[in-house]
Design an enzyme around this catalytic site. Structure first.
Site, PDB file in Angstrom:
ATOM      1  N   GLY A 206      -0.871  30.943 -44.301  1.00 35.08           N
ATOM      2  CA  GLY A 206      -1.331  29.563 -44.328  1.00 35.08           C
ATOM      3  C   GLY A 206      -0.204  28.649 -44.765  1.00 35.08           C
ATOM      4  O   GLY A 206       0.982  28.967 -44.619  1.00 35.08           O
ATOM      5  N   SER A 207      -0.581  27.520 -45.327  1.00 37.37           N
ATOM      6  CA  SER A 207       0.421  26.500 -45.652  1.00 37.37           C
ATOM      7  C   SER A 207       1.164  26.816 -46.952  1.00 37.37           C
ATOM      8  O   SER A 207       0.668  27.557 -47.810  1.00 37.37           O
ATOM      9  CB  SER A 207      -0.270  25.149 -45.777  1.00 37.37           C
ATOM     10  OG  SER A 207      -1.198  25.206 -46.836  1.00 37.37           O
ATOM     11  N   GLY A 211      -0.146  28.396 -50.440  1.00 34.62           N
ATOM     12  CA  GLY A 211       0.609  29.564 -50.909  1.00 34.62           C
ATOM     13  C   GLY A 211       1.023  29.422 -52.361  1.00 34.62           C
ATOM     14  O   GLY A 211       0.918  30.365 -53.153  1.00 34.62           O
ATOM     15  N   GLU A 228       2.735  34.375 -45.973  1.00 36.26           N
ATOM     16  CA  GLU A 228       3.319  34.001 -44.671  1.00 36.26           C
ATOM     17  C   GLU A 228       3.034  32.518 -44.513  1.00 36.26           C
ATOM     18  O   GLU A 228       1.905  32.129 -44.220  1.00 36.26           O
ATOM     19  CB  GLU A 228       2.639  34.782 -43.536  1.00 36.26           C
ATOM     20  CG  GLU A 228       2.769  36.290 -43.645  1.00 36.26           C
ATOM     21  CD  GLU A 228       4.063  36.812 -43.050  1.00 36.26           C
ATOM     22  OE1 GLU A 228       4.761  36.044 -42.366  1.00 36.26           O
ATOM     23  OE2 GLU A 228       4.382  37.984 -43.283  1.00 36.26           O
ATOM     24  N   CYS A 262       3.371  28.703 -36.431  1.00 36.59           N
ATOM     25  CA  CYS A 262       4.301  28.622 -37.566  1.00 36.59           C
ATOM     26  C   CYS A 262       5.735  28.568 -37.053  1.00 36.59           C
ATOM     27  O   CYS A 262       6.602  27.983 -37.687  1.00 36.59           O
ATOM     28  CB  CYS A 262       4.102  29.807 -38.505  1.00 36.59           C
ATOM     29  SG  CYS A 262       4.078  31.383 -37.671  1.00 36.59           S
TER      30      CYS A 262
HETATM   31  P1  NAD Z   1      -4.245  26.511 -45.212  1.00 30.67           P
HETATM   32  O1  NAD Z   1      -3.260  26.805 -46.276  1.00 30.67           O
HETATM   33  O2  NAD Z   1      -4.922  25.204 -45.218  1.00 30.67           O
HETATM   34  O3  NAD Z   1      -5.403  27.615 -45.206  1.00 30.67           O
HETATM   35  C1  NAD Z   1      -5.170  28.988 -45.006  1.00 30.67           C
HETATM   36  C2  NAD Z   1      -6.309  29.794 -45.588  1.00 30.67           C
HETATM   37  O4  NAD Z   1      -6.313  29.643 -47.009  1.00 30.67           O
HETATM   38  C3  NAD Z   1      -7.693  29.389 -45.111  1.00 30.67           C
HETATM   39  O5  NAD Z   1      -8.454  30.554 -44.917  1.00 30.67           O
HETATM   40  C4  NAD Z   1      -8.234  28.573 -46.282  1.00 30.67           C
HETATM   41  O6  NAD Z   1      -9.630  28.558 -46.371  1.00 30.67           O
HETATM   42  C5  NAD Z   1      -7.612  29.305 -47.456  1.00 30.67           C
HETATM   43  N1  NAD Z   1      -7.457  28.532 -48.696  1.00 30.67           N
HETATM   44  C6  NAD Z   1      -7.244  27.198 -48.838  1.00 30.67           C
HETATM   45  N2  NAD Z   1      -7.084  26.885 -50.150  1.00 30.67           N
HETATM   46  C7  NAD Z   1      -7.178  28.052 -50.836  1.00 30.67           C
HETATM   47  C8  NAD Z   1      -7.080  28.398 -52.211  1.00 30.67           C
HETATM   48  N3  NAD Z   1      -6.841  27.488 -53.151  1.00 30.67           N
HETATM   49  N4  NAD Z   1      -7.211  29.700 -52.571  1.00 30.67           N
HETATM   50  C9  NAD Z   1      -7.415  30.647 -51.624  1.00 30.67           C
HETATM   51  N5  NAD Z   1      -7.537  30.388 -50.313  1.00 30.67           N
HETATM   52  C10 NAD Z   1      -7.410  29.105 -49.916  1.00 30.67           C
HETATM   53  O7  NAD Z   1      -3.472  26.749 -43.846  1.00 30.67           O
HETATM   54  P2  NAD Z   1      -4.008  26.607 -42.359  1.00 30.67           P
HETATM   55  O8  NAD Z   1      -4.200  25.189 -42.013  1.00 30.67           O
HETATM   56  O9  NAD Z   1      -5.154  27.528 -42.136  1.00 30.67           O
HETATM   57  O10 NAD Z   1      -2.807  27.205 -41.509  1.00 30.67           O
HETATM   58  C11 NAD Z   1      -1.710  26.453 -41.096  1.00 30.67           C
HETATM   59  C12 NAD Z   1      -0.477  26.868 -41.874  1.00 30.67           C
HETATM   60  O11 NAD Z   1      -0.291  28.262 -41.764  1.00 30.67           O
HETATM   61  C13 NAD Z   1       0.792  26.245 -41.319  1.00 30.67           C
HETATM   62  O12 NAD Z   1       1.605  25.822 -42.387  1.00 30.67           O
HETATM   63  C14 NAD Z   1       1.452  27.400 -40.565  1.00 30.67           C
HETATM   64  O13 NAD Z   1       2.830  27.286 -40.439  1.00 30.67           O
HETATM   65  C15 NAD Z   1       1.063  28.560 -41.431  1.00 30.67           C
HETATM   66  N6  NAD Z   1       1.133  29.821 -40.702  1.00 30.67           N
HETATM   67  C16 NAD Z   1       2.135  30.688 -41.018  1.00 30.67           C
HETATM   68  C17 NAD Z   1       2.253  31.881 -40.327  1.00 30.67           C
HETATM   69  C18 NAD Z   1       3.356  32.849 -40.640  1.00 30.67           C
HETATM   70  O14 NAD Z   1       3.290  33.963 -40.170  1.00 30.67           O
HETATM   71  N7  NAD Z   1       4.361  32.478 -41.417  1.00 30.67           N
HETATM   72  C19 NAD Z   1       1.360  32.182 -39.296  1.00 30.67           C
HETATM   73  C20 NAD Z   1       0.345  31.278 -39.008  1.00 30.67           C
HETATM   74  C21 NAD Z   1       0.236  30.091 -39.714  1.00 30.67           C
END
Ligand code: NAD
Length: 456
Positions: A206-207, A211, A228, A262
């Site tokens: 995720g973001s 993270g 990631e 990503c």
């Molecule tokens: P996000 O961080 O908003 O959410 C990701 C996940 O985390 C979701 O399931 C969400 O419900 C959960 N989440 C949110 N807050 C949380 C918390 N405080 N504690 C635990 N879980 C929580 O990200 P997104 O919008 O789903 O994804 C987009 C991001 O992911 C972009 O920055 C993209 O670059 C990245 N991404 C990276 C990779 C990689 O392999 N490096 C792959 C895909 C996406």
């Protein structure tokens, strides 16, 4: 309750019951009780279930791709391709896990004390996932985790929960026990609650912002943590590059999945001698992107998945224009229903603009002219992220020499925006910690135990 909104129509597609503290505890306890049994299930049995899962994905691709397309706006052809490519990742994991899991004998069995390394699963792990490629980013974790004897609490994103649930149902049908795998439904609040369980590993995609929160939350648990995260991925087009091929590939790298990858190409640096001709070529390529209903096979560019991202893109474009950049095509959201944003090329960008610093995660790409290779290396490294970088040049030696000096986990020579099952996928700097895929992406789910066995 969680409302699943179709981003192409803004209609409610489904309403799902979310997890809560009580259900999370029950799910965790169920998996914890079974984990040692799952660990001892024969590798061949686990392998057969995952291979069967891959077959079921292909058999069900019509239904699954429609669901994915409806809940996150991915064009149907791209949705089909993601689902149909997942079995090749399964093949990599099942072909390589047995060797990694095998005992490593360090000395001759005649020695007085026999020394052996045996690998054990981490235990019950949390897999918190993003929505942009739910089959890939979810599967990169739960597939090798299950195969190596871990039990998994899988939380798909709130923007891809229907696909997440569909995957879990097929995994059960394929023979993965419900006691080994449970799905968790909900948004970030539920994700945070999930991490409060006494889990044995946290695997997140995720973001960067989330993270960082997760890293802070699990710090005192002393468990393996894998992150990631995002990227702001650059490419350098050198003056000796095949400009037509580079423009075609980089437009696709910037716009595929509406730029919500990503490793989307977000910054392009072009050697000054070929800057103008390259701009013309990439604009021509970007303008070919056919926007429309994601369920149509003609559509290449669907809506964004999240409404809030439209505001971020508006702001990035306004900021770039105010600081002297030119919008050569696109540049605005599309009126009417759905979260559509035009395919956009920004020229004459520079490091102080948000579009060159902050992840865009949309169908926009920004270009800047550079003097030479050294300048390109400096600009490419001028970011808090470190996921991928690429170079287009006729000289493979020159391209590799440049990329050796760029701090990213992945290097692309005359290509972009690709992931391979056998290569580790890892971010440097704020793009993350650890690796999925490759042999490292299997080892991540294991811990070694050092055995000293003295014969009597
Ligand atoms: P996000 O961080 O908003 O959410 C990701 C996940 O985390 C979701 O399931 C969400 O419900 C959960 N989440 C949110 N807050 C949380 C918390 N405080 N504690 C635990 N879980 C929580 O990200 P997104 O919008 O789903 O994804 C987009 C991001 O992911 C972009 O920055 C993209 O670059 C990245 N991404 C990276 C990779 C990689 O392999 N490096 C792959 C895909 C996406």
């Amino acid at each position: 309750m969680l409302s699943v909104i179709n981003p192409a129509t803004e209609e409610v597609l489904a309403t799902l019951k979310t997890d809560d503290e009580e259900s999370l505890k029950a799910k965790f306890t169920r998996l914890k009780k079974y984990q040692f049994t799952w660990q001892q299930v024969l590798f061949e049995q686990k392998k057969a279930a995952l291979v069967k899962f891959g077959e079921l994905l292909v058999l069900n691709v019509d239904r699954l791709s429609k669901l994915l397309s409806q809940e996150m706006g991915k064009p149907i052809k791209q949705a089909r391709s993601e689902i149909k490519s997942t079995p090749s990742r399964i093949a990599f994991f099942v072909e390589n896990a047995a060797v990694i899991l095998a005992d490593k004998k360090l000395n001759d069995s005649q020695e007085e004390v026999h020394e052996v390394i045996r690998y054990e699963p981490l235990g019950v792990i949390a897999n918190i996932s993003a929505w942009n490629y739910p089959y890939f980013v979810g599967g990169n974790v739960f597939l090798p985790a299950l195969l190596t004897g871990n039990c998994v609490l899988y939380k798909p994103s709130e923007f891809s929960s229907l696909s997440g649930q569909a995957m879990i149902e097929l995994l059960y049908e394929a023979g993965i026990p419900q006691d080994a795998l449970q799905v968790v439904i909900g948004d970030g609040k539920i994700g945070k609650m999930l991490l409060d369980q006494p889990i044995d590993g946290a695997f997140f995609t995720g973001s960067k912002a989330t993270g960082l929160k997760i890293a802070a939350q699990v710090r005192e648990k002393m468990i393996p943590l894998q992150l990631e995260l995002g990227g702001k991925d650059p490419t350098y087009v050198a003056e000796d590059a095949d400009l037509d091929a580079a423009a075609k590939a980089l437009a696709d790298g910037a716009l595929f999945n509406a730029g919500q990858s990503c490793c989307s190409v977000e910054r392009i640096y072009v050697q000054e001698k070929v800057y103008q001709p390259f701009l013309e070529k990439i604009v021509a390529e970007v303008q070919k992107a056919k926007m429309g209903d994601p369920l149509s096979y003609e559509t290449y560019l669907g809506p964004l998945t999240r409404k809030t991202q439209l505001d971020l893109l508006d702001e990035q474009i306004k900021d770039a224009q105010e600081k002297g950049a030119k919008v050569l095509c696109g540049g605005k959201r599309v009126k009417g229903s759905g979260y559509y944003f035009e395919a956009t090329v920004i020229a004459d960008a520079h490091r102080d603009m948000s579009c060159m610093k902050d992840e865009s995660f949309g169908p926009i790409v920004a270009l800047q002219s550079v003097k030479n290779d050294e300048d390109a290396i400096t600009q490419m490294n001028d970011t808090e992220y470190g996921l991928t970088a690429g170079v287009y040049s006729q000289s493979l030696e020159r391209a590799q020499n440049i990329l050796r000096q760029v701090n990213t986990g992945t290097a692309y020579v005359n290509c972009c925006d690709r992931v391979a099952a056998g290569l580790p996928w890892s971010g440097r700097k704020n793009s993350g910690i650890g690796s999925t895929l490759g042999l490292e992406g299997i080892r991540a789910f294991l811990k070694p135990k050092a055995w000293h066995i003295k014969r009597l």
